[in-house]
Design a protein around this motif. Structure first.
Motif, short mmCIF file in Angstrom:
data_model
loop_
_atom_site.label_atom_id
_atom_site.label_comp_id
_atom_site.label_asym_id
_atom_site.label_seq_id
_atom_site.Cartn_x
_atom_site.Cartn_y
_atom_site.Cartn_z
N CYS A 473 0.87 -1.18 0.00
CA CYS A 473 0.00 0.00 0.00
C CYS A 473 0.91 1.23 0.00
O CYS A 473 1.20 1.80 1.06
CB CYS A 473 -0.90 0.03 1.23
N GLN A 515 -6.61 0.04 0.32
CA GLN A 515 -6.22 1.07 -0.64
C GLN A 515 -6.98 0.88 -1.95
O GLN A 515 -7.18 -0.24 -2.42
CB GLN A 515 -4.71 0.99 -0.92
N THR A 520 -6.24 5.80 0.58
CA THR A 520 -5.68 4.73 1.40
C THR A 520 -6.27 4.93 2.79
O THR A 520 -6.27 6.05 3.29
CB THR A 520 -4.14 4.84 1.48
N ARG A 589 -3.93 5.36 -4.41
CA ARG A 589 -2.90 4.81 -5.28
C ARG A 589 -2.51 5.79 -6.40
O ARG A 589 -1.37 5.89 -6.78
CB ARG A 589 -3.44 3.52 -5.89
#
Lengths: 598, 120
Positions: A473, A515, A520, A589
């Motif tokens: 992540c 995420q 996240t 992301r």
């Protein structure tokens, strides 16, 4: 009137008098029974049978109000028209009416026709005026349409039996709104109700707005839709025109083509396209151009006299065209108003956001000022405190063997240490440090932090679960600060569950990292009693704590770290384990690989 | 035995350092300002300097800069109550940065390690 009139005198007058009683029996004034008149045709073209609700004699008998009817020659079986004056009787004869039949002089009749024509035109103008006035105050599309359609079908003005609006969107046509009876049976009920209620047009508008249940014709029209390409050529040609076109049910249908009149159930109808106004045009049609530009087609008005089968006059059709034109302008105005409303809403939202930002900025400035003062104060206090604590430690060492004095020095040392911890927390919160960002796998960090405190959780009898995705992540952040953010939250749970306090208050703890493209999330949830109600709104503010001994800077600092990473902290309560759940949201992301200046 | 120069404007702390570290057998020197530290460093050539930052006349960072400019080999431990001076790149010249604490254990360990690294 009385029965003392000599019979020969009556014969000389162009009058016939008779009384109709409550049993619908008609008698001369001398009491001679007349054959029941049977069918009476009213001047409003309603056909009614004596004794039925619509019969004007019956109505007069009921409401005690006089009526006047003119029967045209073809209904009287002769060449002359006949006037009927219906006058309700009172006293012993209450419930009966006196009917005076009078032949109409043709000269008078012509004059009367002219008067009636003017009166009709005035009524039409009045209706158009009322419709336009109502449209000025309305923005909602359905209300605009209801007003137009109600005006077209209202009483003795434009008096079409039914009016429809079909919406055109690209190649598709949708039935949007309809007013009037679906069939003859319903027509009797609707018109009887209107006759009895004698609503004005404005009252009718209000009633249509207030009707909660859609009338049958509305439910019917909402189910109608077709592709223009599939429509009969007659309809497509009509939509290309500006003016009113009559559509007649063809004797034979083209295979596979859509017949609009089959859908509405009428033999013939009149259609006018509704277009948004072209630039520079006015609703009164004064474009000043030889070939005025045509606006976008939005739909069409369709009217019929499916029940009475009466042919509309050219004045009616002119009024229909005028309504379609005004409808186009009303739609455009509504669209502009909606745009304006949206812009206004955007502005209001922007102002509200600005207010919130200013408030946050002010708060941040205040906190920064407090932080600077706190930092300086902490520094000034810390230096002498170091001496106090340092020398106390030396005293503890020097006073070996003098237990009492050593104990005193030891207390000084311990209290000094406590103050030092508070000062360190103040310094840490009050003087934010620069972020040193790099790619950080939050899942790994969460695992490391929970591992570090695993023993403490076990001591308190708290079973913790760590849920992290298989893939890393990645977040773009300061690893030490993110560790701190995690640690604060976990330590917070530990502090609230110190064994000394009441043997522990929660049994399960969940630490979860998830995420997606946009965010996240770090979730810390427990099954404890949750955050006390009075602390919920201020939980992340500095100096707010559920514990008396705590300074209340931990979660404020955690939120500060999250915000400096472009995220935030939220409390969800009850959370997924039933207790408190703190959700830290960081960038997703999509943002993970792009450095963001902190 | 090593020569250690402590620079701190607080008299009590200087006294505390003396009490704490004299028993370790080092030769201790004390300065109350940054300027004094620079002068003293020239005179005694310390093996190690423990430097506070906030001091009158000349702050510890400037003093450290001047001393290191003269003697690039002398190790410096910044010892400050403020943690955030770590962000100041001038502090990166130092061999260690410690936040002041009444528990001098960490300072002692850092002094010993630094001296060991220097071969004292």
């Amino acid at each position: 009137m009385s029965d003392t009139l000599p019979a020969n005198m009556l014969d000389q007058l162009p009058l016939r008098l008779y009384i109709v009683d409550e049993g619908h029996q008609a008698r001369t004034l001398n009491g001679e029974l007349l054959p029941t008149p049977g069918v009476i045709h009213g001047s409003d073209c309603h056909v009614c049978v004596l004794g039925e609700d619509h019969c004007p004699i019956r109505q007069s008998s009921r409401d005690g109000r006089p009526r006047h009817l003119r029967l045209p020659p073809h209904l009287c079986g002769g060449e002359r028209s006949v006037d009927l004056d219906i006058m309700p009787l009172r006293g012993e004869q209450a419930g009966s009416v006196l009917v005076v039949e009078r032949d109409v002089d043709e000269g008078d009749l012509e004059l009367s026709r002219t008067d009636a024509g003017m009166e009709r035109q005035l009524r039409q103008l009045d209706i158009l005026n009322q419709v336009l006035a109502a449209l000025q105050q309305v923005r909602d599309l359905d209300r605009i349409l209801r007003i137009i359609l109600a005006g077209l079908t209202f009483g003795k003005g434009l008096e079409f039996n039914r009016a429809f609006f079909f919406e055109v969107r690209g190649d598709e046509v949708f039935g949007r709104l309809a007013v009037g009876p679906l069939d003859g049976g319903e027509a009797e009920r609707i018109w009887a109700r209107q006759d009895l209620s004698r609503l004005s047009l404005a009252e009718l508008f209000a009633q249509l707005d207030a009707d909660e249940e859609a009338p049958p014709i509305q439910r019917h029209v909402e189910q109608l839709s077709f592709h223009l390409a599939a429509a009969a050529p007659q309809l497509r040609v009509s939509l290309e025109r500006q003016a009113c076109t009559m559509l007649r049910l063809p004797p034979e249908r083209e295979p596979g083509s859509v017949c609009l009149l089959d859908m509405t159930g009428s033999q013939e109808s009149w259609l006018v396209p509704v277009r948004l106004p072209a630039q520079g045009s006015s609703p009164d049609g004064e474009e000043g151009a030889i070939r005025p530009a045509r606006g976008e087609l939005r739909g069409f008005l369709l009217v019929d006299n499916a029940i009475t089968r009466r042919e509309p006059t050219s004045e009616h059709l002119d009024a229909l065209t005028s309504c379609a034109r005004h409808l186009g302008f009303a739609l455009e105005r509504a669209r502009m108003n909606r745009d304006l409303d949206e812009r206004l809403q955007e502005l209001q939202d922007a102002y509200a956001q600005l207010d919130r930002r200013q408030e946050q900025l002010l708060k941040a400035e205040k906190l920064a000022a407090v932080g600077r003062v706190t930092g300086n104060l902490a520094h000034e206090i810390k230096t002498p405190l170091m001496s106090i604590g340092g020398f106390a430690r030396l005293l503890v060492r020097e006073l070996a063997g003098q237990e009492k004095a050593r104990d005193y020095a030891d207390r000084v040392l311990k209290e000094s240490r406590r103050i030092e911890h508070i000062l360190e927390a103040l310094l840490d919160y009050g003087v934010p440090q620069m972020l040193r960002r790099e790619q950080v796998d939050l899942a790994v960090r969460a695992w490391q932090q929970t591992e570090r405190l695993a023993e403490d959780f076990r001591e308190r009898g708290i079973a913790f679960t760590l849920e992290v995705p298989q893939d890393p992540c990645w977040v773009w952040g300061d690893p030490l600060r993110l560790d701190q953010l995690l640690h604060i939250q976990l330590q917070n749970v530990l502090d609230l569950n110190e064994p000394r306090r009441d043997g522990g208050r929660c049994r399960s703890l969940l630490v979860r990292v998830e995420q997606d493209e946009d965010a996240t999330r770090l979730i810390v949830a427990d099954d404890g009693p949750g955050v006390p109600t009075h602390l919920i709104t201020t939980l992340f503010e500095p100096f707010v704590s559920g514990r008396e001994s705590a300074l209340g800077l931990g979660l404020a600092q955690a939120r500060d770290i999250a915000r400096r990473h472009g995220g935030d902290l939220h409390l969800a309560q009850p959370g997924r384990l039933g207790g408190a759940e703190i959700i830290t949201t960081l960038q997703g992301r999509n943002h993970g690989t792009h450095p963001v200046r902190g | 035995m090593a020569r250690i120069l402590f620079a701190d404007d607080d008299e009590s702390l200087r006294m505390l350092y003396q009490e704490e570290f004299q028993a370790d057998g080092h030769e201790l020197h004390f300065a109350a300002t940054g300027r004094e530290a620079v002068e003293l460093a020239k005179m005694v050539h310390p093996d190690l300097i423990v430097m506070d930052i906030r001091m009158p006349e000349m702050d510890g960072l400037e003093a450290m800069g001047r001393i290191v400019a003269e003697d690039n080999e002398v190790p410096v431990i910044i010892y400050s109550a403020f943690p955030h001076h770590k962000e100041d790149f001038s502090s990166w010249l130092a061999d260690a940065y410690l936040v002041k604490s009444m528990d001098l254990g960490e300072l002692r360990r850092t002094i010993e390690r630094t001296l060991r690294d220097k071969g004292c």
